[in-house]
Design a protein around this motif. Structure first.
Motif, mmCIF file in Angstrom:
data_model
loop_
_atom_site.group_PDB
_atom_site.id
_atom_site.type_symbol
_atom_site.label_atom_id
_atom_site.label_comp_id
_atom_site.label_asym_id
_atom_site.label_seq_id
_atom_site.Cartn_x
_atom_site.Cartn_y
_atom_site.Cartn_z
ATOM 1 N N TYR A 90 0.835 -1.204 0.000
ATOM 2 C CA TYR A 90 0.000 0.000 0.000
ATOM 3 C C TYR A 90 0.868 1.252 0.000
ATOM 4 O O TYR A 90 0.570 2.239 -0.686
ATOM 5 N N GLN A 91 1.946 1.212 0.788
ATOM 6 C CA GLN A 91 2.818 2.377 0.896
ATOM 7 C C GLN A 91 3.557 2.661 -0.410
ATOM 8 O O GLN A 91 3.914 3.797 -0.687
ATOM 9 N N GLN A 92 3.783 1.618 -1.224
ATOM 10 C CA GLN A 92 4.535 1.791 -2.469
ATOM 11 C C GLN A 92 3.665 2.331 -3.601
ATOM 12 O O GLN A 92 4.169 3.006 -4.498
ATOM 13 N N LEU A 93 2.372 2.020 -3.562
ATOM 14 C CA LEU A 93 1.505 2.355 -4.692
ATOM 15 C C LEU A 93 1.275 3.863 -4.784
ATOM 16 O O LEU A 93 1.324 4.583 -3.792
ATOM 17 N N ASP A 94 1.014 4.297 -6.007
ATOM 18 C CA ASP A 94 0.912 5.737 -6.246
ATOM 19 C C ASP A 94 -0.513 6.247 -6.088
ATOM 20 O O ASP A 94 -1.455 5.483 -5.870
ATOM 21 N N THR A 95 -0.654 7.555 -6.238
ATOM 22 C CA THR A 95 -1.935 8.213 -5.987
ATOM 23 C C THR A 95 -3.039 7.698 -6.897
ATOM 24 O O THR A 95 -4.184 7.542 -6.465
ATOM 25 N N SER A 96 -2.729 7.426 -8.153
ATOM 26 C CA SER A 96 -3.759 6.989 -9.098
ATOM 27 C C SER A 96 -4.395 5.680 -8.668
ATOM 28 O O SER A 96 -5.596 5.462 -8.877
ATOM 29 N N PHE A 97 -3.611 4.786 -8.032
ATOM 30 C CA PHE A 97 -4.160 3.513 -7.566
ATOM 31 C C PHE A 97 -5.250 3.758 -6.532
ATOM 32 O O PHE A 97 -6.329 3.157 -6.576
ATOM 33 N N PHE A 98 -4.974 4.638 -5.572
ATOM 34 C CA PHE A 98 -5.931 4.875 -4.490
ATOM 35 C C PHE A 98 -7.160 5.633 -4.978
ATOM 36 O O PHE A 98 -8.211 5.576 -4.337
ATOM 37 N N LYS A 99 -7.034 6.336 -6.083
ATOM 38 C CA LYS A 99 -8.206 6.991 -6.662
ATOM 39 C C LYS A 99 -9.126 5.986 -7.336
ATOM 40 O O LYS A 99 -10.328 6.191 -7.440
ATOM 41 N N GLN A 100 -8.543 4.874 -7.801
ATOM 42 C CA GLN A 100 -9.314 3.877 -8.544
ATOM 43 C C GLN A 100 -9.850 2.748 -7.676
ATOM 44 O O GLN A 100 -10.654 1.946 -8.122
ATOM 45 N N THR A 149 3.190 18.729 -20.067
ATOM 46 C CA THR A 149 1.783 18.440 -20.323
ATOM 47 C C THR A 149 1.396 17.241 -19.469
ATOM 48 O O THR A 149 2.108 16.234 -19.435
ATOM 49 N N PHE A 150 0.260 17.374 -18.763
ATOM 50 C CA PHE A 150 -0.176 16.268 -17.900
ATOM 51 C C PHE A 150 -1.681 16.082 -18.003
ATOM 52 O O PHE A 150 -2.449 17.045 -17.920
ATOM 53 N N THR A 151 -2.084 14.814 -18.171
ATOM 54 C CA THR A 151 -3.492 14.438 -18.214
ATOM 55 C C THR A 151 -3.738 13.396 -17.133
ATOM 56 O O THR A 151 -3.012 12.407 -17.039
ATOM 57 N N TYR A 152 -4.766 13.615 -16.305
ATOM 58 C CA TYR A 152 -5.068 12.641 -15.248
ATOM 59 C C TYR A 152 -5.523 11.330 -15.869
ATOM 60 O O TYR A 152 -6.474 11.307 -16.666
ATOM 61 N N PRO A 153 -4.850 10.212 -15.529
ATOM 62 C CA PRO A 153 -5.153 8.932 -16.172
ATOM 63 C C PRO A 153 -6.538 8.387 -15.861
ATOM 64 O O PRO A 153 -7.138 7.705 -16.695
ATOM 65 N N ALA A 205 1.693 21.147 -7.714
ATOM 66 C CA ALA A 205 2.243 20.588 -6.473
ATOM 67 C C ALA A 205 2.377 19.074 -6.560
ATOM 68 O O ALA A 205 3.386 18.498 -6.123
ATOM 69 N N GLN A 206 1.374 18.417 -7.128
ATOM 70 C CA GLN A 206 1.401 16.951 -7.240
ATOM 71 C C GLN A 206 2.571 16.486 -8.104
ATOM 72 O O GLN A 206 3.220 15.476 -7.789
ATOM 73 N N LEU A 207 2.862 17.211 -9.163
ATOM 74 C CA LEU A 207 3.979 16.838 -10.038
ATOM 75 C C LEU A 207 5.328 17.115 -9.365
ATOM 76 O O LEU A 207 6.286 16.353 -9.554
ATOM 77 N N MET A 243 3.896 12.739 -7.335
ATOM 78 C CA MET A 243 2.758 11.861 -7.111
ATOM 79 C C MET A 243 2.280 11.301 -8.455
ATOM 80 O O MET A 243 1.649 10.253 -8.511
ATOM 81 N N TYR A 244 2.597 12.029 -9.514
ATOM 82 C CA TYR A 244 2.326 11.598 -10.889
ATOM 83 C C TYR A 244 3.566 11.904 -11.726
ATOM 84 O O TYR A 244 4.398 12.743 -11.353
#
Length: 609
Positions: free
Chosen positions: A129-139, A372-376, A410-412, A416-417
């Motif tokens: 859980y600690q290793q996984l990134d922000t996108s995982f917890f959003k999904q 350029t960044f797009t939320y996956p 800030a996230q970049l 976090m992404y």
């Protein structure tokens, strides 16, 4: 079973306990199967000595176990019939005590091993859980994640402990019992074991059903857990909108789905287990009926002792064979749970250290180069061809409408992404070449969504620096404008904060979050709309204290509001992921009908009112 193969590493780690446990199971069952042989000898001895029957049968010592043969020779030494019965009974009691002793050791090894494996697995899952990134917890839902580390790991523990113990017990009991039954009478053994192939067929077909239903139960339980967790966390919102009845209905539907699946599985098992006991009962009846006929007709050297021996063996097999269903259910449920765990553990985080990543001391220079960044998860384009260059020690404000990409910056920076295009550099070093722990340790970050832990005020402030002194905690609280309020709490800095800071006001939570960032004392500071919940007076107090603190630091202040008390070197105005205005306060105010000028005017009007 292939899903459970990953547990091999744990069995190897605890191989000594596992090996000892298997040995104790075999020894326990070995002493158990000796008792029927002694019973056979005693009954046959009494039968012959008292001439109870006229049947002639040959007592073949070779049919007994070597240890039993030695015991028989010791018992049969010029003793009366009563003495033989008493001594034989005492030996049987001694065998029972030996069996119980090894059963105790068996549980002390195999069951304790399963607890160690459970501990290791939970640590492994939590570390993942600690290793996984922000996108995982959003999904993924929190309830499902909690179910994996609690319910799934517990079901796997049932396999690594009780199921393993039952399997070894089953194999050893059947092997030893059938071996000595064949030694005693091949003909009677054949008839007694007739129901077993039918039992194997039933187990094969029912196990598939149990496995499928177990998976459905786990999915339903995840939904139920998620529903409950969300309701607990959002109880204030539920009550304020008077939605208790609707939320209860959602919970009831999920609970009903779980109930139906659980009852369906229970019905399957309700038919399964009695069917196994029926087949065991048929074996007992066949033993008595066929053995009795052989004895009456004086065939195949069957004695009363042989019939008693076989009845005891069949009853001895009752639990292990009936436990086939229970064990199969344990294995199937564990396989379903381990499959879910494997799917989770096999996920590779998108954000991880590259092979050439290293620890770097950050000076404070930051460069966004055509990013350029797009939320996956949503497909929203947050930044487009974004260029921003911040020098060491600069104070930069980033403002703009909601959804303009401010927080994404800030996230970049915290990685976090990963940006899909362009590059981000610290001191001319690409962000991917800096170890994540090194990067994040050197950035003080106050998130937009404040999160506090169920701990004391002091421990929440020193969260990033666990060994920070009390003086450092109090200084950070002072700069965040929270010192007087904390001193007014019943227990001061030792006051316990409720879950997610529920016992504090929004402003207090934000200021504790600011103090948590301040205490790290890093070269780079990022504040993401961190004063939205405080009043104008408190804001002035905090900003006046932040000025000297930020003097030699690179500071990025993300905000909807304009802080006139803090001198910014530049103000960046974002709109739809691109920079539309930038400059000092004075320069931006001179832009006719500019975005910043309108924002500042509205803010001033609000304050005058």
């Amino acid at each position: 079973m292939r899903h459970l193969s990953v547990l091999g590493k744990y069995f190897w780690k605890y191989r000594l306990r596992l090996s000892a446990g298997i040995l104790f199971v075999v020894l326990s069952n070995y002493f158990s199967v000796l008792s029927p042989q002694l019973m056979r000898f005693i009954i046959n001895y009494v039968d012959k000595a008292l001439s109870l029957t006229k049947h002639d049968f040959v007592e073949n010592a070779g049919e007994y176990d070597v240890l039993v043969q030695k015991v028989i020779r010791w018992i049969d030494q010029e003793r009366t019939v009563a003495q033989v019965v008493v001594v034989g009974s005492l030996v049987i009691l001694g065998l029972a005590l030996l069996r119980s002793f090894f059963m105790f050791l068996m549980r002390q090894t195999i069951i304790v091993m399963s607890r160690h494996i459970e501990y290791d697995q939970k640590n492994e899952v939590y570390a993942k859980y600690q290793q996984l990134d922000t996108s995982f917890f959003k999904q993924h839902r929190v309830g499902d994640l909690m179910n994996r580390i609690a319910e799934d790991v517990s079901r796997v523990r049932i396999f690594t402990g009780p199921a393993i113990m039952y399997i070894v017990n089953l194999v050893s009991v059947i092997a030893l019992s059938v071996f000595f039954m064949l030694q005693s009478s091949k003909e009677l053994t054949f008839y007694v074991l007739i129901p077993l192939p039918l039992l194997a067929i039933i187990i094969y077909f029912v196990n598939n059903t149990i496995h499928k239903k177990s998976e459905r139960i786990q999915e339903a339980l995840s939904d139920l857990t998620t529903n409950a967790q969300e309701s607990y966390s959002g109880i204030r919102v539920i009550k304020s909108f008077v939605q208790e009845k609707n939320m209860f209905e959602f919970f009831r539907i999920n609970a009903e789905t779980y109930r139906k699946n659980a009852i369906s599985l229970a019905k399957t098992e309700a038919v399964y287990f009695p069917s196994i006991n029926l087949l065991i009962g048929i074996s007992t009846l066949l033993t008595i009926m066929i053995g009795g006929l052989y004895y009456i007709n004086n065939e195949h050297n069957i004695s009363l002792g042989t019939i008693v021996e076989f009845v005891v063996y069949v009853n001895m097999l009752t639990f292990p064979v009936s436990a086939i269903g229970l064990t199969a259910s344990m294995v199937q449920r564990a396989a379903a749970s381990q499959k879910r765990l494997n799917e989770f553990l096999d996920i590779q985080p998108e954000i991880q250290d590259s092979p050439d990543a290293k620890d770097v001391k950050l000076e404070g220079n930051i460069d966004f180069n055509n990013v350029t960044f797009t939320y996956p998860d949503t497909g929203i384009v947050a930044l487009k061809n974004f260029d921003l260059h911040i020098k060491k020690g600069e104070k930069v404000a980033i403002t703009g409408r909601t959804g303009s990409g401010k927080t994404t910056v800030a996230q970049l920076l915290l990685r976090m992404y990963n940006a899909q295009e362009g590059s981000i550099q610290f001191d001319s070093i690409p962000i991917e070449q800096i170890r994540l722990a090194s990067l994040r340790n050197q950035i003080s970050y106050v998130p937009q969504d404040v999160f506090l832990f169920s701990d004391t005020v002091e421990n929440n402030i020193r969260f990033g620096i666990p060994h920070a002194s009390k003086e450092a905690v109090r200084e950070a609280a002072k700069i965040a404008g929270l010192e007087k309020e904390i001193e007014g709490f019943a227990n001061g800095y030792d006051t316990m904060i409720g879950e997610r800071g529920v016992t504090l006001s929004g402003g207090q939570k934000q200021r504790i979050s600011i103090a948590r960032a301040i205490i790290k004392d890093t070269a780079i500071v990022i504040f993401d709309d961190c004063l939205s919940a405080v009043d104008a007076k408190t804001e002035k107090e905090i900003m006046s204290r932040l000025n000297p603190y930020l003097e030699d630091k690179t500071a990025i202040i993300i905000t909807h509001r304009v802080f006139s008390l803090l001198q910014f070197d530049r103000i960046i105005v974002l709109d739809e992921g691109a920079i539309v205005e930038q400059g000092t306060h004075e320069e931006l105010m001179r832009i006719p009908d500019g975005f910043y000028a309108r924002l500042y005017a509205r803010q001033q009007e609000g304050r005058e009112e």
